[in-house]
Design an enzyme around this catalytic site. Structure first.
Site, PDB file in Angstrom:
ATOM      1  N   TYR A 178     -17.442  46.728   1.772  1.00  0.00           N
ATOM      2  CA  TYR A 178     -16.626  45.515   1.856  1.00  0.00           C
ATOM      3  C   TYR A 178     -15.731  45.474   3.112  1.00  0.00           C
ATOM      4  CZ  TYR A 178     -13.786  41.555   0.546  1.00  0.00           C
ATOM      5  OH  TYR A 178     -13.165  40.337   0.554  1.00  0.00           O
TER       6      TYR A 178
ATOM      7  N   SER B 245     -11.180  39.057   5.577  1.00  0.00           N
ATOM      8  CA  SER B 245     -10.251  39.505   4.531  1.00  0.00           C
ATOM      9  C   SER B 245      -9.162  40.289   5.233  1.00  0.00           C
ATOM     10  CB  SER B 245     -10.976  40.424   3.553  1.00  0.00           C
ATOM     11  OG  SER B 245     -10.052  41.153   2.784  1.00  0.00           O
TER      12      SER B 245
HETATM   13  N1  LIG Z   1     -10.892  36.733  -3.881  1.00  0.00           N
HETATM   14  C1  LIG Z   1     -10.317  37.522  -2.995  1.00  0.00           C
HETATM   15  O1  LIG Z   1      -9.348  38.224  -3.286  1.00  0.00           O
HETATM   16  C2  LIG Z   1     -10.819  37.562  -1.580  1.00  0.00           C
HETATM   17  C3  LIG Z   1     -10.035  38.184  -0.626  1.00  0.00           C
HETATM   18  C4  LIG Z   1     -10.450  38.232   0.680  1.00  0.00           C
HETATM   19  C5  LIG Z   1     -11.652  37.646   1.038  1.00  0.00           C
HETATM   20  N2  LIG Z   1     -12.412  37.048   0.089  1.00  0.00           N
HETATM   21  C6  LIG Z   1     -13.682  36.453   0.527  1.00  0.00           C
HETATM   22  O2  LIG Z   1     -13.710  35.084   0.177  1.00  0.00           O
HETATM   23  C7  LIG Z   1     -15.058  34.653   0.090  1.00  0.00           C
HETATM   24  C8  LIG Z   1     -15.243  33.852  -1.179  1.00  0.00           C
HETATM   25  O3  LIG Z   1     -15.055  34.723  -2.271  1.00  0.00           O
HETATM   26  P1  LIG Z   1     -14.322  34.283  -3.616  1.00  0.00           P
HETATM   27  O4  LIG Z   1     -13.118  35.117  -3.725  1.00  0.00           O
HETATM   28  O5  LIG Z   1     -14.210  32.806  -3.699  1.00  0.00           O
HETATM   29  O6  LIG Z   1     -15.333  34.872  -4.714  1.00  0.00           O
HETATM   30  P2  LIG Z   1     -16.582  34.204  -5.439  1.00  0.00           P
HETATM   31  O7  LIG Z   1     -16.119  33.202  -6.406  1.00  0.00           O
HETATM   32  O8  LIG Z   1     -17.424  35.328  -5.936  1.00  0.00           O
HETATM   33  O9  LIG Z   1     -17.340  33.474  -4.235  1.00  0.00           O
HETATM   34  C9  LIG Z   1     -18.345  34.083  -3.486  1.00  0.00           C
HETATM   35  C10 LIG Z   1     -19.543  33.199  -3.522  1.00  0.00           C
HETATM   36  O10 LIG Z   1     -20.583  33.738  -2.700  1.00  0.00           O
HETATM   37  C11 LIG Z   1     -21.793  33.588  -3.428  1.00  0.00           C
HETATM   38  N3  LIG Z   1     -22.807  34.525  -2.955  1.00  0.00           N
HETATM   39  C12 LIG Z   1     -22.946  35.834  -3.265  1.00  0.00           C
HETATM   40  N4  LIG Z   1     -24.032  36.322  -2.667  1.00  0.00           N
HETATM   41  C13 LIG Z   1     -24.614  35.295  -1.972  1.00  0.00           C
HETATM   42  C14 LIG Z   1     -25.762  35.146  -1.167  1.00  0.00           C
HETATM   43  N5  LIG Z   1     -26.604  36.168  -0.956  1.00  0.00           N
HETATM   44  N6  LIG Z   1     -26.029  33.928  -0.623  1.00  0.00           N
HETATM   45  C15 LIG Z   1     -25.225  32.876  -0.844  1.00  0.00           C
HETATM   46  N7  LIG Z   1     -24.133  32.938  -1.605  1.00  0.00           N
HETATM   47  C16 LIG Z   1     -23.811  34.143  -2.162  1.00  0.00           C
HETATM   48  C17 LIG Z   1     -21.413  33.833  -4.869  1.00  0.00           C
HETATM   49  O11 LIG Z   1     -22.407  33.298  -5.731  1.00  0.00           O
HETATM   50  P3  LIG Z   1     -22.483  33.839  -7.247  1.00  0.00           P
HETATM   51  O12 LIG Z   1     -21.155  33.510  -7.870  1.00  0.00           O
HETATM   52  O13 LIG Z   1     -23.610  33.095  -7.835  1.00  0.00           O
HETATM   53  O14 LIG Z   1     -22.701  35.318  -7.128  1.00  0.00           O
HETATM   54  C18 LIG Z   1     -20.111  33.072  -4.944  1.00  0.00           C
HETATM   55  O15 LIG Z   1     -20.312  31.717  -5.174  1.00  0.00           O
HETATM   56  C19 LIG Z   1     -15.914  35.918   0.146  1.00  0.00           C
HETATM   57  O16 LIG Z   1     -16.428  36.058   1.448  1.00  0.00           O
HETATM   58  C20 LIG Z   1     -14.913  37.030  -0.147  1.00  0.00           C
HETATM   59  O17 LIG Z   1     -15.281  38.246   0.425  1.00  0.00           O
HETATM   60  C21 LIG Z   1     -12.035  36.990  -1.216  1.00  0.00           C
END
Ligand SMILES: NC(=O)c1ccc[n+]([C@@H]2O[C@H](COP(=O)([O-])OP(=O)(O)OC[C@H]3O[C@@H](n4cnc5c(N)ncnc54)[C@H](OP(=O)(O)O)[C@@H]3O)[C@@H](O)[C@H]2O)c1
Length: 319
Positions: free
Chosen positions: A176, A164
């Protein structure tokens, strides 16, 4: 002299552009494992890679996620349950993936699974809050990587780690930002070690995007939980107004900064998997490129001043 320098710069930029656009050949027999495909970037990436002809192995935390991956995608896409914090689940998935890929190995491993909460002032945290976030975002990512590395080496493939832009500048306390700094550090040493084996390692640094991780309702609910469990003395030192303004700042930042176009992130992931020369780092989103990254290069005193100006002052502040 200036003209000469300008021509050299233009030539270098042109050369870089051509190199950056070169693609790998056929993707049809290439396997890519993605973690956290239940929603957000993981789900979108799985669909897009499937559309391009990759053999996608989409891992989800929930059965609902697995079922939704199987709907509306080609029969090439296969989904599996994987909890990255559970060693048994990782090993089970590794056996399944080995059976799928056979001698071809694994072309891509996309470590995308992650969680954000609890996020808040550091004093409001307990050790278990750090364990919960680091367990998924950092230790889970490391264990998955170490488990699948032999298969990626076999295919001379790619590892794409989702960090991130918050790895560059810690905007809020909690696990985080810490976990994402760890992802960068882990990926840097892995990249240097793996280049000898033809494996390329890339880091994705998204800014703020509208997904479940940035779900305002979820963040607000968790902030209330943190606030309610504070001791009366600590709560008094901040004051109710501080808490309300802190929630407002989160609401404002999510509403203003969050981008709904998730393809800005999945484009970067796709480039890392399909370009002949994957980049080391990909910044995604206007806030990452125009705000957070420039801020991270500023002198700390200036960055601290700007970030503190965004946050409220506790009732017992001495400044
Ligand atoms: N959105 C942003 O602004 C942003 C910015 C920077 C980085 N990121 C990073 O991008 C990545 C994807 O996030 P996203 O934004 O697409 O959000 P998201 O929709 O919440 O995706 C994260 C996924 O990880 C799954 N997860 C959570 N705990 C887990 C575990 N123990 N084992 C396997 N899967 C697990 C979640 O499942 P559930 O939905 O069932 O909980 C969800 O499908 C993450 O690493 C996040 O930190 C996001």
């Amino acid at each position: 002299m200036w003209l000469y320098l300008l021509s050299v710069v233009l030539l270098l930029a042109f050369g870089w552009l051509i190199r950056d656009r070169q693609k790998i050949g056929d993707v049809k027999d290439k396997y890519v494992l993605i973690t956290g495909c239940d929603s957000g970037f993981g789900s979108l990436l799985a669909k897009r890679l499937d559309h391009q002809g990759f053999c996608v192995l989409a891992s989800c935390l929930t059965q609902k996620g697995v079922d939704s991956m199987h709907r509306g995608n080609s029969s090439r896409l296969k989904a599996v349950l994987l909890d990255v914090t559970d060693r048994v689940s990782i090993q089970k998935t590794a056996d399944w993936v080995q059976a799928q890929v056979g001698e071809k190995g694994l072309w891509g491993l996309v470590n995308n699974a992650g969680r954000a909460v609890p996020i808040g002032p550091t004093e409001w945290m307990k050790m278990e809050d750090y364990h919960a976030v680091l367990g998924v975002n950092l230790l889970g990512l490391m264990e998955v990587t170490l488990t699948f590395l032999p298969l990626v080496k076999k295919a001379r493939g790619r590892i794409v780690n989702v960090a991130s832009v918050m790895a560059r500048i810690s905007f809020a306390g909690g696990g985080y930002c810490l976990s994402k700094c760890g992802v960068e550090s882990f990926s840097d040493s892995l990249r240097r070690d793996m280049q000898n084996f033809g494996v390329q390692v890339s880091i994705i640094e998204p800014g703020f995007f509208r997904t479940a991780v940035t779900n305002l309702e979820c963040i607000e609910k968790d902030l209330h939980r943190l606030w309610d469990r504070l001791s009366p003395e600590v709560r008094e030192s901040y004051g109710q107004k501080y808490f309300e303004k802190y929630v407002q700042v989160q609401r404002f930042s999510m509403n203003v900064l969050c981008d709904s176009d998730l393809s800005k992130v999945t484009d970067c992931m796709e480039h890392a998997l399909t370009a002949r020369h994957a980049r080391t780092r990909y910044a995604a989103g206007w806030d990452a490129k125009l705000f957070w990254i420039p801020l991270s290069y500023m002198p700390t005193i200036l960055a601290d001043f700007l970030l503190s100006a965004l946050l409220p002052k506790p009732s017992q502040s001495v400044r």
